[in-house]
Every structure is written in structure tokens, then in C-alpha cells.
Design an enzyme around this catalytic site. Structure first.
Site, short mmCIF file in Angstrom:
data_model
loop_
_atom_site.label_atom_id
_atom_site.label_comp_id
_atom_site.label_asym_id
_atom_site.label_seq_id
_atom_site.Cartn_x
_atom_site.Cartn_y
_atom_site.Cartn_z
N LYS A 49 0.92 -1.18 0.05
CA LYS A 49 0.09 0.10 -0.02
C LYS A 49 0.96 1.25 -0.07
CE LYS A 49 -0.39 -0.40 5.27
NZ LYS A 49 -0.99 -1.01 6.20
N ARG A 148 -10.30 -0.63 14.94
CA ARG A 148 -10.33 0.17 13.57
C ARG A 148 -11.35 -0.71 12.83
NH1 ARG A 148 -4.81 0.95 10.31
NH2 ARG A 148 -5.18 -1.12 9.67
N TYR A 279 15.26 30.47 7.15
CA TYR A 279 13.90 30.81 7.68
C TYR A 279 14.16 30.92 9.18
CZ TYR A 279 11.90 30.40 2.96
OH TYR A 279 11.61 30.36 1.83
N MET A 327 11.49 24.07 1.65
CA MET A 327 10.78 23.09 1.07
C MET A 327 11.57 22.00 0.12
SD MET A 327 7.50 23.96 -1.56
CE MET A 327 6.38 24.56 -0.19
#
Ligand SMILES: *Cc1c(COP(=O)(O)O)cnc(C)c1O
Length: 399
Positions: A49, A148, A279, A327
Site C-alpha cells: 500500500k 479500527r 528562515y 521546501m
């Protein structure tokens, strides 16, 4: 995913800023080792998956099947269709919840096997498949403690009986999922095991027991042979990582990480003491420094929370990452490295001659799990496959 075949001049081996390397030899080794843990006749289902936890689902499936995998597991119908469209023929279990009639029809059309988690869903399947000449093979999932998907284990007999009398479904499996198999404390896992056994006993008495029983994930497959039943559903271990530290320290089998992450230095510069870096100035140079900009960032799969915490390997040395990870780029301190150059390759995850950085290391630093780290590399970076037999190559068959 970018198509490097279309632009061979941009081959990532030559000039890409960053890429993922998938070691097919390690993958095949892991699958063979896992298969060897299982008794004859127990199937190994490889969980692919989420694009095989970021490794590339079709490629992983092909290699795993060649190494002994006999079933595949996916989370969604489109993931199963992708494998079928690539020509993969082994049984495919869809482990996520499917309720939508269009998806039910796709499941039947593509010969996928769903899990059935409650009577309402079973009815949707049966209604949708009305008039079909054949019965759809399904696996009934019991909730034994994961809370679940799955129907209460205490109502196994009623539930299985209900599904079995529906005309268009054929119950071929009974499964459950473990909540704490990776914990050193096995009490919850053993409780779930007992509940599963209890359901099995009562189903047997009513002559309702489906043929194929399965409950184990990677951790359970590694820890407890009593949980192997007819099939184990192994994800993480396929990719060479242990589900928990205590399983890594005295391993039953020697798993090898399959995925490595590399990036190039794009720029090098000197900065003065007291200069802020990246940043928000999360790092201020304590002295004059030499720094290198590396062409990989959080959009590629390096969690931003590792800012100022992680290390990379460069020229066989561990080097600190500094300042906020951005990023597409991050910055490393190369003050102590003499001959570093633009274009040099940095290892973010992987093994060099003297060092090894694992997804688990990042997971610890980022307060998450290695599964999530691997899945982070699903989207953006080109993938290169390696095997011990061949030179690095950009796969043309797989993307
Ligand atoms: C993802 C998943 C697995 C595989 O778990 P790992 O811990 O990665 O081995 C097995 N079974 C189900 C139902 C899953 O959703």
C-alpha cells in the site's frame, strides 16, 4: 513522478539535485528471509500500500513475487488496479474499507479480494454484485482489539453466517489486525490472539470456519510463530526495517534497508560569526563557518521537524544540518571538511562504508515512526533502482 526516459540528458545520476535509490537485492533478500521464517504452506503477503511505503508498488511487487511472495496487500481499490494493470496476477487483498458500489464493481472486475467488516457493507457488496454468475471471494475481518476495521469477535458466528448466506459472496478468509505487536509487552497481542482463537473455535463448531486465517503484521510475523496461521501480512520488514528497537537488537533475520536518499550540494559559501541561517534564523553561526546548500527539502520527504537535529553523511563524515529545513533545500555545516565541492553527493538515509542512517533514526528524532518517514518519499523524487548484479540504472519499466 518525473519521467527521466523522456529527458535522458537530465538523468538523475548526472545532475539531479536529489533522488531515492531502491536496492532490489536488499528487497529480494528481505522477502526470502521472511519467507524462510514461515512453515511450508504459509503464504507471505507483501503489503505494498501507499506505493509500497514510498518504494514503488509495481517494482516492489515484481521483485517480491520473484523472491517468494504469493499474495499482495493494498489499502485502496486504485492501488490494486495499478498492480493488475501492470500485469501482476497473484491474489491481491484490499485491506481498506470499501463501501461504494462503483468500487465494488471495480473489485470484481479486477479480481481483487476485499475485506468485509460489517453486515451493512456485506449487503452493499451483495446488492451491487446481483446477477453476477460467480461469487466474489471475500475476507471477513474481526475486531479483536484494534478498534479500527472489523466486526466484534464476540459476534463472529452470527456475522460469518450472515455473510455466507449471501448469494454473491464467497468467504475465503478470516482475519484480524493487531494493535500492539511492536511492543515489548506482549499482553495485548496475546489477548487479541486468544480472542481470535476463541472466534475460530466457535466458528469451527458451527462448521463456518473460512479456509484462510491471517492476523500477523511485520512485528507479529517476527515475534510469534503461533500468529502465522495461513498467511502473514508483512509491510515494514519487507523494506528492511524492524518495527521496534527490541526487535532490531536480537534479530531473528537480518533485514537490510531498501531505500536510500541522496542529494547533491548545490552551493557552498562562507559566513561570518553571528550570521542567521535560513528562515526564522533558527540557527545563528557561533563562529565563522563554511556551509553547503543541499538540494532536498521537506517537500521531498525530509521532515521539517528535523531542522537543526539531523545529520547527513558527506565524505564519510557525519555532518550537522543547520537552520530550518526549507521546501526544496537544506543547509549543512561543512566547516570541518577540506575538499568539499559543489556537486558532491550527500547521503541522507542509507549506508556508506563507515556510517549508516536509518529511517528509524529520523523517526526517533521526529517523534514519529519509520513507516511515516518512508511514506514521505512517495511523491517527488525520482527513483533509481540498484542491484548487486548491475550498475545503477534508472528504471524504464517502473516509475
Ligand atoms: C499496513 C497493514 C499491515 C502491514 O503492517 P506492517 O507493520 O507494516 O507490517 C498488515 N495488515 C494490515 C491490515 C495493514 O493495514
Amino acid at each position: 513522478m518525473l519521467s527521466w526516459e523522456a529527458t535522458p540528458a537530465l538523468s538523475p545520476m548526472r545532475c539531479a539535485r536529489a533522488w531515492v535509490e531502491i536496492n532490489l537485492t536488499a528487497l529480494a533478500h528481505n522477502v526470502r528471509s521472511l519467507k524462510a521464517l514461515l512453515p511450508e504452506g504459509t503464504d507471505l503477503l507483501s503489503v505494498v500500500k501507499a506505493d509500497a511505503y514510498g518504494h514503488g508498488a509495481v517494482m516492489v511487487a515484481d521483485v517480491a513475487i520473484a523472491a517468494g511472495t504469493t499474495w499482495l496487500g493494498v489499502a485502496t481499490v486504485p492501488e490494486g488496479i495499478e498492480l493488475r494493470q501492470a500485469g501482476i496476477e497473484v491474489p491481491i487483498l484490499v485491506m481498506g474499507a470499501v463501501n461504494d458500489p462503483a468500487e465494488v464493481r471495480a473489485i470484481a472486475h479486477w479480481n481483487l479480494q476485499p475485506i468485509i467488516v460489517n453486515p451493512k457493507q456485506a449487503l452493499v457488496f451483495s446488492e451491487t454484485l446481483k446477477g453476477q454468475g460467480t461469487r466474489l471471494p471475500v475476507h471477513i475481518q474481526l475486531d479483536t482489539g484494534m478498534s479500527r476495521l472489523g466486526f466484534s469477535w464476540q459476534q463472529a458466528v452470527e456475522f460469518v453466517r450472515f455473510v455466507q448466506q449471501l448469494p454473491y459472496l464467497e468467504t475465503v478468509g478470516l482475519c484480524s489486525h493487531l494493535a500492539t505487536a511492536d511492543s515489548p509487552d506482549q499482553s495485548v497481542m496475546q489477548l487479541q490472539h486468544e480472542r481470535f482463537e476463541c472466534a475460530i473455535t466457535s466458528l469451527k463448531q458451527e462448521n463456518l470456519l473460512p479456509a484462510r486465517l491471517h492476523i500477523a503484521n511485520s512485528a507479529a510475523a517476527l515475534v510469534d510463530p503461533a500468529l502465522h496461521y495461513d498467511m502473514v501480512r508483512v509491510g515494514l520488514a519487507t523494506y528492511g526495517l524492524y518495527p521496534a528497537p527490541h526487535l532490531r537488537t536480537q534479530p531473528k533475520i537480518a533485514l537490510q534497508p531498501v531505500l536510500e536518499v541522496k542529494a547533491r550540494i548545490t552551493h557552498i559559501k562562507e559566513i561570518d560569526a553571528h550570521t542567521g541561517v535560513s528562515y526564522s534564523y533558527k540557527f545563528i553561526a557561533p563562529r565563522p563557518m563554511k556551509i553547503a546548500i543541499v538540494g532536498i527539502g521537506y517537500a521531498d520527504g525530509v521532515p521539517r521537524i528535523l531542522s537543526n537535529k539531523m545529520q547527513v553523511i558527506l565524505h564519510e563524515q557525519r555532518v550537522n544540518q543547520i537552520g530550518a529545513i526549507t521546501m526544496d533545500q537544506l543547509i549543512i555545516d561543512v566547516s570541518d571538511l577540506k575538499s568539499v565541492q559543489e556537486g558532491d553527493i550527500v547521503t541522507l538515509l542509507g549506508k556508506t562504508q563507515h556510517h549508516c542512517l536509518r529511517a528509524d533514526d529520523w523517526a526517533d528524532l521526529a517523534d514519529t515512526i519509520s513507516w511515516e518517514i518512508l511514506c514521505g518519499f512517495k511523491h517527488r523524487l525520482p527513483r533509481i533502482t540498484l542491484s548487486n548484479q548491475s550498475a545503477p540504472q534508472i528504471t524504464s519499466k517502473y516509475r
